[in-house]
Design a protein around this motif. Structure first.
Motif, PDB file in Angstrom:
ATOM      1  N   LYS A 113     -15.665 -15.054  -5.812  1.00 49.38           N
ATOM      2  CA  LYS A 113     -15.204 -13.856  -4.793  1.00 49.38           C
ATOM      3  C   LYS A 113     -13.878 -13.536  -5.774  1.00 49.38           C
ATOM      4  CE  LYS A 113     -16.389 -15.425   0.064  1.00 49.38           C
ATOM      5  NZ  LYS A 113     -17.348 -16.552  -0.588  1.00 49.38           N
ATOM      6  N   VAL A 114     -13.352 -12.553  -5.104  1.00 50.67           N
ATOM      7  CA  VAL A 114     -12.081 -11.998  -5.378  1.00 50.67           C
ATOM      8  C   VAL A 114     -11.087 -11.846  -4.125  1.00 50.67           C
ATOM      9  CG1 VAL A 114     -10.880  -9.841  -6.599  1.00 50.67           C
ATOM     10  CG2 VAL A 114     -13.289 -10.381  -7.146  1.00 50.67           C
ATOM     11  N   TRP A 115      -9.924 -12.429  -4.425  1.00 48.89           N
ATOM     12  CA  TRP A 115      -8.899 -12.200  -3.367  1.00 48.89           C
ATOM     13  C   TRP A 115      -7.688 -11.692  -3.805  1.00 48.89           C
ATOM     14  CZ3 TRP A 115     -11.045 -16.447  -5.449  1.00 48.89           C
ATOM     15  CH2 TRP A 115     -11.978 -17.423  -4.780  1.00 48.89           C
ATOM     16  N   VAL A 116      -6.686 -11.117  -2.752  1.00 54.54           N
ATOM     17  CA  VAL A 116      -5.598 -10.651  -3.090  1.00 54.54           C
ATOM     18  C   VAL A 116      -4.476 -11.285  -2.086  1.00 54.54           C
ATOM     19  CG1 VAL A 116      -6.265  -8.396  -3.696  1.00 54.54           C
ATOM     20  CG2 VAL A 116      -6.045  -8.506  -1.273  1.00 54.54           C
ATOM     21  N   ARG A 117      -3.090 -11.123  -2.529  1.00 53.12           N
ATOM     22  CA  ARG A 117      -2.000 -11.310  -1.679  1.00 53.12           C
ATOM     23  C   ARG A 117      -0.969 -10.676  -1.844  1.00 53.12           C
ATOM     24  NH1 ARG A 117      -0.549 -17.662  -2.767  1.00 53.12           N
ATOM     25  NH2 ARG A 117      -0.198 -17.621  -5.010  1.00 53.12           N
ATOM     26  N   GLY A 118       0.019 -10.319  -0.918  1.00 56.13           N
ATOM     27  CA  GLY A 118       1.057  -9.561  -1.217  1.00 56.13           C
ATOM     28  C   GLY A 118       2.116 -10.203  -1.921  1.00 56.13           C
ATOM     29  N   SER A 119       2.336 -11.586  -1.967  1.00 58.83           N
ATOM     30  CA  SER A 119       3.121 -12.057  -2.881  1.00 58.83           C
ATOM     31  C   SER A 119       2.927 -13.349  -3.162  1.00 58.83           C
ATOM     32  CB  SER A 119       4.694 -12.189  -2.130  1.00 58.83           C
ATOM     33  OG  SER A 119       4.491 -13.219  -1.403  1.00 58.83           O
ATOM     34  N   ASN A 120       3.408 -14.152  -4.108  1.00 57.52           N
ATOM     35  CA  ASN A 120       2.810 -15.497  -4.684  1.00 57.52           C
ATOM     36  C   ASN A 120       3.118 -16.530  -3.884  1.00 57.52           C
ATOM     37  OD1 ASN A 120       5.731 -15.577  -5.027  1.00 57.52           O
ATOM     38  ND2 ASN A 120       5.531 -16.028  -7.213  1.00 57.52           N
ATOM     39  N   THR A 121       3.465 -16.387  -2.528  1.00 59.93           N
ATOM     40  CA  THR A 121       3.913 -17.218  -1.456  1.00 59.93           C
ATOM     41  C   THR A 121       2.863 -16.752  -0.196  1.00 59.93           C
ATOM     42  OG1 THR A 121       5.903 -16.108  -0.523  1.00 59.93           O
ATOM     43  CG2 THR A 121       5.921 -18.073  -2.251  1.00 59.93           C
ATOM     44  N   ASP A 122       2.237 -15.750  -0.321  1.00 61.36           N
ATOM     45  CA  ASP A 122       1.532 -15.233   0.839  1.00 61.36           C
ATOM     46  C   ASP A 122      -0.044 -16.102   0.805  1.00 61.36           C
ATOM     47  OD1 ASP A 122       3.438 -13.725   2.344  1.00 61.36           O
ATOM     48  OD2 ASP A 122       2.507 -11.969   0.869  1.00 61.36           O
TER      49      ASP A 122
END
Length: 206
Positions: A113-122
């Motif tokens: 899969k491919v994922w995203v997150r807004g910051s490195n703690t989200d």
């Protein structure tokens, strides 16, 4: 990312400038406003190859290939994470992710899969399911227009100076019998097309 100015889009990683093979957790390489990091649950078995060390690039001579080497009968998870400073785009609603990818007889697994997150703690949010078994082997698929803003908003997140994209692959062998290759990974701000201009009554009468 080291106090450098925020990224100015478009961003493109074509894997043409850096080469290597990594099988232990750590940094792959960094620039002023972004960095790539690799993580595996099976050090010295999970593998990331990039640049000219890759398998079957889409364009040019470089790409990024994830597989497992050697084949010891166990499975390995490969995770490659892009951290990029998008603090200049926190009010944007037009951020899009794109890439090319090819399956090399990889079976469909939960970490493909491919994922995203807004910051490195989200919390990570899935943005694309690779589903390798649905694609012809060694044939590239173009993925474009993945809506970063909408995906993050669904998890009450927004981009930041440590916005991240993660590419995952899980299997038990190496190319050409297993693995996934990624190339031309892009992030861009793509405004929606303008609405067509309607003629005024005066224009029609004239």
């Amino acid at each position: 990312l080291g106090g450098a100015p925020p990224t100015v889009l478009p961003f493109l990683e074509d894997w043409e400038s850096n080469n290597g093979v990594i099988q232990t957790n750590g940094n792959v390489y960094s620039a002023a406003d972004y960095s790539w990091d690799y993580e595996t649950d099976k050090p010295n078995e999970g593998r990331m190859r990039y640049g000219t060390n890759t398998y079957l690039p889409y364009a040019g001579s470089g790409a990024m290939t994830l597989d497992k080497f050697p084949n010891t009968g166990t499975y390995a998870t490969n995770l490659v994470t892009l951290t990029i400073d998008l603090s200049g785009y926190t009010s944007s609603s037009d951020l899009e992710l794109g890439f090319f990818w090819a399956d090399h007889a990889d079976e469909d697994q939960a970490d493909d899969k491919v994922w995203v997150r807004g910051s490195n703690t989200d919390t990570w949010v899935e943005i694309y399911d690779l589903d390798p078994v649905a694609r012809p082997n060694n044939t590239y698929t173009q993925v474009s227009g993945l809506d970063i803003d909408a995906t993050l908003a669904s998890a009450s997140q927004t981009v930041s100076s440590t916005f991240q994209v993660r590419f995952g692959q899980y299997d038990n062998s190496f190319t050409p019998g297993d693995g996934i290759t990624f190339d031309n990974i892009s992030i861009d701000e793509v405004p929606p097309p303008s609405a067509p201009k309607l003629a005024s009554i005066e224009d029609e009468q004239s």
